[in-house]
Design an enzyme around this catalytic site. Sequence first.
Site, PDB file in Angstrom:
ATOM      1  N   CYS A  10       0.851  -1.191   0.000  1.00 18.47           N
ATOM      2  CA  CYS A  10       0.000   0.000   0.000  1.00 18.47           C
ATOM      3  C   CYS A  10       0.885   1.238   0.000  1.00 18.47           C
ATOM      4  CB  CYS A  10      -0.896  -0.013   1.227  1.00 18.47           C
ATOM      5  SG  CYS A  10      -2.005   1.380   1.374  1.00 18.47           S
ATOM      6  N   GLU A  23      -5.031  -8.233  -3.516  1.00 24.15           N
ATOM      7  CA  GLU A  23      -5.379  -8.258  -2.094  1.00 24.15           C
ATOM      8  C   GLU A  23      -4.610  -7.195  -1.344  1.00 24.15           C
ATOM      9  OE1 GLU A  23      -4.316  -9.880   2.081  1.00 24.15           O
ATOM     10  OE2 GLU A  23      -3.077  -9.314   0.362  1.00 24.15           O
ATOM     11  N   ARG A  73      -9.765 -11.941  10.349  1.00 26.63           N
ATOM     12  CA  ARG A  73      -8.788 -11.315   9.450  1.00 26.63           C
ATOM     13  C   ARG A  73      -9.523 -10.703   8.260  1.00 26.63           C
ATOM     14  NH1 ARG A  73      -3.323 -12.206   9.101  1.00 26.63           N
ATOM     15  NH2 ARG A  73      -2.289 -11.528   7.187  1.00 26.63           N
ATOM     16  N   ARG A  78      -9.631  -8.410   4.929  1.00 25.90           N
ATOM     17  CA  ARG A  78      -8.780  -7.919   3.856  1.00 25.90           C
ATOM     18  C   ARG A  78      -9.649  -7.475   2.681  1.00 25.90           C
ATOM     19  NH1 ARG A  78      -5.743  -7.803   7.402  1.00 25.90           N
ATOM     20  NH2 ARG A  78      -3.614  -8.590   7.572  1.00 25.90           N
TER      21      ARG A  78
END
Length: 360
Positions: free
Chosen positions: A98, A136, A180, A182
Amino acid sequence: MTYTQRKQRDLWEREPIFSPSSNNKNYPVKFIDLFAGIGGFRIALEKEGFKCVFSSEINKHCQKVYEDNFKEKPYGDITKINPIDIPQFEVLVGGFPCQPFSISGHKKGFDDTRGTLFFDIARIIDKRHPKLVILENVKHFIHHDKGRTLRIIINTLKELDYFVSYQLLNANDFGLPQNRERIFIVASKIQYFQFEKLQKIPTPQLKDFLDKKGDFEILKKEEYTLIKNPKVQQPSGLIFVGYRNKNCWKKGVRPNTSHLSRVHRQPNRIYSIHGTHPTIPSQETSGRFFIYNDEKQYVRKLTLNECYKIMGFENFKPYHLVAESYKQIGNSVAIPVIRAIAKETKNQGLIRRNCCEVIV
């Protein structure tokens, strides 16, 4: 929908859909694994019948693990990859870093990505035109740079003539006892990917994924405190049951709140084996993940092997340094989530082939 998209869609709708039972069964769909890490994407896609023909990962430690498990060393720096040199492929996958984009960008598309690693993904897509792209990233990517980062990526893929869909998915909806979340981006040349059709699985309990034997690191009773009447947190499935007794800052702390500094720090929290586990982060290289087994009446550290299991890894060869292995598994992807997406792209007909296409 642009004219190019309509023309391409009409062409592929006349082509046979790839499936294991089709005439193309001897020619599996080929994919490239970018920002490959330790190979989570690869494991998931190969379990669904796809074939990896190229991988790229710059981290030398991850390269070693990838080579140990797949007998293939990934290419290094993605910025030095010439798209023309990549073998023929139909699907591009990757969990890219990112990064903020330049505030000088005005086109809100391909040109705005220059200077970032996503630009190299876009550069490869622009030259090779894969039929499907699966990306992802972390949950907070949605809000990164006030949402501008995601908008630029979506606009870039649209500019490259793709139908783009994205969704926040949680591993605990796909058979793993881990909270989790994502973001997943699916770009197709044919139509929008329908995330709502993904087949979800009831959330299992952490206890079903634990090692039966091992050199467990068990805490002494004076090293932790359990709380009364713990409750299941929804929708995460977490059951917070206590915390480690760590020394904390006391000066200026209000009465009866001295425990908060240790409770609020994730490495000091303890969770029940009857719930799920928090997100395994890449920053926790000491593996300070503590679980409470009420049946055996002890608190212990989650083993490295258990960390791999609640990410969906099986019979995997980790790195020889434990700290690096914790970092690698925290940076990886939840395999069942990727597998569910890959399976559904086939069900929705997003992988189509021309009967005259040459497979090399």
